[in-house]
Structure formats: C-alpha cells, structure tokens
Scaffold this motif. Structure first.
Motif, PDB file in Angstrom:
ATOM      1  N   UNK A   1      -3.624  39.128 -11.479  1.00 56.08           N
ATOM      2  CA  UNK A   1      -3.792  39.134 -10.020  1.00 56.08           C
ATOM      3  C   UNK A   1      -4.937  40.003  -9.540  1.00 56.08           C
ATOM      4  N   UNK A   2      -5.753  40.533 -10.450  1.00 55.29           N
ATOM      5  CA  UNK A   2      -6.871  41.406 -10.066  1.00 55.29           C
ATOM      6  C   UNK A   2      -8.181  40.723 -10.445  1.00 55.29           C
TER       7      UNK A   2
ATOM      8  N   UNK B   1      -5.478  41.837  -5.766  1.00 57.40           N
ATOM      9  CA  UNK B   1      -6.560  42.753  -5.398  1.00 57.40           C
ATOM     10  C   UNK B   1      -7.904  42.112  -5.720  1.00 57.40           C
ATOM     11  N   UNK B   2      -8.769  42.048  -4.718  1.00 54.65           N
ATOM     12  CA  UNK B   2     -10.130  41.570  -4.897  1.00 54.65           C
ATOM     13  C   UNK B   2     -11.057  42.778  -4.852  1.00 54.65           C
TER      14      UNK B   2
ATOM     15  N   UNK C   1     -17.385  41.494   1.162  1.00 57.80           N
ATOM     16  CA  UNK C   1     -15.942  41.358   0.938  1.00 57.80           C
ATOM     17  C   UNK C   1     -15.289  40.568   2.073  1.00 57.80           C
ATOM     18  N   UNK C   2     -15.666  40.880   3.308  1.00 58.54           N
ATOM     19  CA  UNK C   2     -15.078  40.198   4.458  1.00 58.54           C
ATOM     20  C   UNK C   2     -15.372  38.698   4.414  1.00 58.54           C
TER      21      UNK C   2
ATOM     22  N   UNK D   1      -6.639  30.207  -1.131  1.00 60.87           N
ATOM     23  CA  UNK D   1      -6.317  31.341  -2.005  1.00 60.87           C
ATOM     24  C   UNK D   1      -6.016  32.560  -1.139  1.00 60.87           C
ATOM     25  N   UNK D   2      -4.795  33.056  -1.255  1.00 61.13           N
ATOM     26  CA  UNK D   2      -4.386  34.224  -0.468  1.00 61.13           C
ATOM     27  C   UNK D   2      -4.889  35.499  -1.124  1.00 61.13           C
ATOM     28  N   UNK D   3      -5.478  36.386  -0.329  1.00 59.39           N
ATOM     29  CA  UNK D   3      -5.967  37.679  -0.829  1.00 59.39           C
ATOM     30  C   UNK D   3      -5.158  38.786  -0.175  1.00 59.39           C
ATOM     31  N   UNK D   4      -4.410  39.544  -0.979  1.00 56.45           N
ATOM     32  CA  UNK D   4      -3.540  40.591  -0.436  1.00 56.45           C
ATOM     33  C   UNK D   4      -4.305  41.869  -0.097  1.00 56.45           C
ATOM     34  N   UNK D   5      -5.243  42.248  -0.963  1.00 54.21           N
ATOM     35  CA  UNK D   5      -5.914  43.534  -0.787  1.00 54.21           C
ATOM     36  C   UNK D   5      -7.356  43.436  -1.285  1.00 54.21           C
ATOM     37  N   UNK D   6      -8.262  44.156  -0.616  1.00 59.53           N
ATOM     38  CA  UNK D   6      -9.655  44.199  -1.059  1.00 59.53           C
ATOM     39  C   UNK D   6     -10.111  45.648  -1.191  1.00 59.53           C
TER      40      UNK D   6
END
Length: 487
Positions: A119-120, A153-154, A274-275, A286-291
C-alpha cells in the motif's frame, strides 16, 4: 510586476509539442520575399553596420558584435567581440549545446513509480520539464491496470536534484512569474499556474479564474482590482508577497475588455506535484489515503513509468520559445548524478559539466562566466567571440542538424516569428534571442543565398532605449548580412 502571458505560451501548459521535422523544413526552405533584393560587398559591410550602431540614439549603450563565416576563421565584422556582456537568454545556446553533446539527441528523462511496501507507493521525479497532467494520467492508468485501487501512502521523492529550487541571483520580480518558476525533481505543468482576469460589473473587482482549479486553494488573494467603464485603459498587476502564499492583485479592466491572462510560479513545487497526482489518481479510480514528500528509497520495484520526449524535441521547446525551466532542468541533468561535495548543489555540478564539455569542444574557458543555465541571472557574462566560436563548432559537428533545428527561424517560429517579416532575412536566419531590462542579444546563423553561411552574435548592454528600438537596429544589421555577395 505583471507580465502578460501570450496565448501561445499558455498552450505550453496544455501540452503542445513542436514538431522538430517541421522546424528543420522551415529552416531549410527560404520564404519567398516581397522586397526588392539588394546586395552588399564584404568591403562595404563594416561601414554599413557602423552606420546603424553609431546613430545618436545609441550613443550611451554598449555594442558587441562578431560576424564570421561558418567554415573559416575570416572576420566579416567585429566590435568589442572579446569583451564580456550580460547575454540574457543567449546563455541557452551554451546549455543546450552542452546537453546535446554530453547527453545525446535521444536522451529522455524518466519519471517512475516504485512500490516500497504494502500500500506504499513512491513517485520519483528526475526533473522532466515536459511532464503535465496528461502524463500523470498515463501513470495513473498504468497503476490501475496493475490492479491498484487504494494507496495507503503516496510518497513524492523530490531528491534527484539537490539544492535551491531558485537560483539565488535571480531577481524577485522574475521568480514570481512562470519564466522564473522553481526547478525541482518533480515538475508538473511547468511549475506554473495560469490565471485569467475577467471584468465584471462596473465598480466590482475583476473575477479571477484558474486554469487548474487546484491552484485556487494554494493562494490567499488580496484583490484590489476594479472593473471600469467601457473603452478605458486597462492593465492588471500581480505581486507575490515575500513572506508567503499571498497574491496581491491591482489594476483595472474596462467592462468590455477581453480577459487578461498571466501565469505565476507555484509556491511549493513538490506539494504542487503531489496535489495534482493525487487528484488524477482519484479520477482514475484509485483512492489515496495519505501523501507526503520524502527523499530516498531503494528504487527496486518499478511498477509504472513515463518518459519525456527525446532531447532533440526538448531543445526545440527550450530555444524556440526560450523556456527557462527546460534549460535549468537540462543543466541539472548534465550533473549525471555525480556525488555531491559539501556545500555543492546539482546545479553546481551541472555548471561544471557544462564548462568541461564546452572546453572539450574548444570554447575558450575565459571567454565566458556562467552562473545559471537559462540566462535569467545578471551575473552571467559571455563575449560575442565565445558565442560565435560555439556556433561555429556546433554548426560543423555531427549534431549540427539537431542543434540548428532547435533555434527560432526568422519570420517563422518562436521568439522570431514576428521579426524579419517581408525582409530578405525571413526564413534564412536561425538565431537565439535574449532580452532583459537594458539587455538585448541575438546570435545564430544566416544562410546567405549569394555568399556562404555566416555565424553572428550581436549584444547590447546598458541600453536605456526600449527593447523594440534595439531589436529593430539588430534586424537591420542581420538583413545587411543576408545581402552579402562575393565582389
């Protein structure tokens, strides 16, 4: 200070690529002329050029000129050719020549996504200045096709280029705008935001529209502009606060005026990347939880990648449109991931590689002093002699066709599109422009029909005249060169 962006420049942010083959064809095919052809003997050229530059209106400025044949040491004309001048964007000739020589015409810049764990994901940029949202969409589609639907995490790895993202010798009024955009490893949409100002009802502030809606969330706006009655003068000024993400808008537009368009440099380029990528991933399903923005990783499992166009095409954008961001990225690419010494940056290594490459080409090291790749710094010093020497070397090299195809063509393309129209120079001159306050330069090649190919450099410093006045005189000189014949 507001500088208006042209529609053609705005299209850069939408992803227009210039066709190299078209440029070559345009450069090699003389455009039919509408003016009567004149001729000048080599013995007359000195007095003819002197008559232009010795006009009373030019008495306070410095001229540096050198004209030589491409393939011989003969001097056609010289004026202070060995002295230093601030070159402005003529500096790009040095950077692009070194990049072509060292990296090769087929060099591409790779952007990669690595899987660092369950997931990273980590996206690694290497300074591709051509990367736009369209390319990020391709990356997102690649990830989706691999079955990725959620990212815990991205991580944005912005470490490929080390050092300041803005050259410390650039002026503050420049770094606010698109042509002074920060240079980092993760570039998207040329690290610039396009803004449109539209009139509203008389007495109301101008309406602000962002080409990318995300940009609206990154700035605090102080809008002191106003809509005025129709047919009144209009201008808009944009200032960025020294302390943070505050934009101050001043000026006016009449109620019946066309929109006013400009572009500003982004405040935090890594976060900007990132944004944009997060939003594009979300749109791709694709869902991104955290960056986060972090540096470093093992680069072992690459699961998605996109490459820039080849260097031959990047050079066209760099020189034809005088793109500072592209040049500064190419300068850093010259560093070739060498180990950084203490207190050194990637740009420092790029400058050293540039100098080494130019020395290998035979360019006298003491004939120039360069502190950036684009020419935006006033600390750059180059002699007309150095530029002519470079143009001769590159014009006779195996890379000549690619190098010359990267230059604007008189009356045809880029920064020369609207110059030399309906003159004997139209379609026959390939040259790099350069302009900043008090500085105007033009260096390149003249395909003289009745003589031989010439290389030239014309530089003006310490000018109090409008740039348009100086350019007109330079153009007169270049037209004289196209009229040379053996006699």
């Amino acid at each position: 200070m507001h500088k208006k962006i042209s529609i053609s420049l705005m299209l850069l942010f939408i992803s227009v690529q210039i066709n190299v083959n078209q440029q070559i064809a345009q450069a090699q095919t003389p455009t039919p002329q509408t003016t009567t052809q004149k001729s000048t003997c080599p013995a007359q050229i000195e007095s003819s050029i002197d008559a232009v530059i010795n006009r009373p209106i030019f008495k306070r400025m410095r001229w540096g000129i050198l004209v030589k044949p491409l393939s011989s040491p003969q001097t056609i004309y010289s004026r202070d050719a060995e002295k230093y001048f601030i070159p402005a964007s003529n500096t790009k000739l040095f950077t692009t020549a070194a990049a072509l020589q060292k990296l090769g015409a087929n060099f591409r810049i790779r952007t990669s996504v690595y899987q660092d764990g369950e997931g990273i994901l980590r996206v690694v940029g290497r300074g591709d200045p051509s990367l736009k949202n369209e390319q990020l969409t391709i990356l997102a589609q690649q990830l989706y096709q691999k079955g990725i639907r959620e990212i815990n995490q991205l991580i944005a790895d912005d470490s490929y280029f080390q050092g300041e993202v803005v050259n410390p010798s650039w002026q503050w009024e420049d770094v606010q705008f698109y042509y002074g955009a920060p240079v980092n490893s993760l570039i998207v949409n040329e690290n610039a935001s396009v803004i449109t100002f539209l009139p509203q009802k008389i007495g109301e502030p101008l309406k602000i529209q962002w080409s990318n809606p995300l940009d609206a969330y990154n700035w605090q706006i102080e809008n002191d502009s106003i809509t005025t009655p129709e047919n009144q003068p209009g201008s808009v000024e944009v200032y960025r606060d020294l302390k943070g993400q505050i934009l101050r808008i001043k000026g006016q537009l009449p109620v019946n005026s066309k929109p006013d368009i400009t572009a500003i440099a982004v405040f935090d380029p890594a976060q900007n990347f990132v944004q944009n990528f997060r939003l594009i991933l979300t749109k791709a399903g694709i869902k991104v939880k955290q960056t986060s923005v972090n540096n470093g990783g093992n680069n072992e499992q690459e699961i998605a990648t996109i490459e820039s166009p080849p260097l031959s095409e990047l050079l066209v954008e760099t020189n034809v449109n005088s793109n500072n961001l592209y040049t500064e990225s190419l300068l850093r690419s010259l560093a070739d991931q060498q180990q950084l010494a203490k207190n050194k940056t990637t740009a420092d290594l790029g400058l050293q590689a540039l100098k080494n490459t130019l020395t290998e080409l035979g360019i006298e090291p003491n004939s120039y002093k360069i502190v950036d790749g684009s020419g935006l710094s006033r600390k750059n010093l180059i002699s007309p002699e150095a530029l002519v020497q470079l143009l001769q070397v590159m014009g006779k090299s195996s890379q000549a066709e690619v190098f010359r195809a990267s230059l604007p063509v008189a009356g045809v393309s880029g920064t020369l599109k609207n110059r030399f129209l309906n003159t004997s120079a139209q379609g026959l001159v390939q040259a790099k422009t350069g302009t900043m306050m008090g500085v105007v330069s033009l260096s390149g090649y003249v395909n003289v029909p009745n003589y031989e190919t010439l290389v030239f450099s014309i530089m003006v410093n310490q000018s109090e005249q409008p740039a348009s006045v100086v350019r007109k005189a330079m153009d007169e000189i270049v037209v004289l060169l196209t009229q040379l014949r053996r006699c």
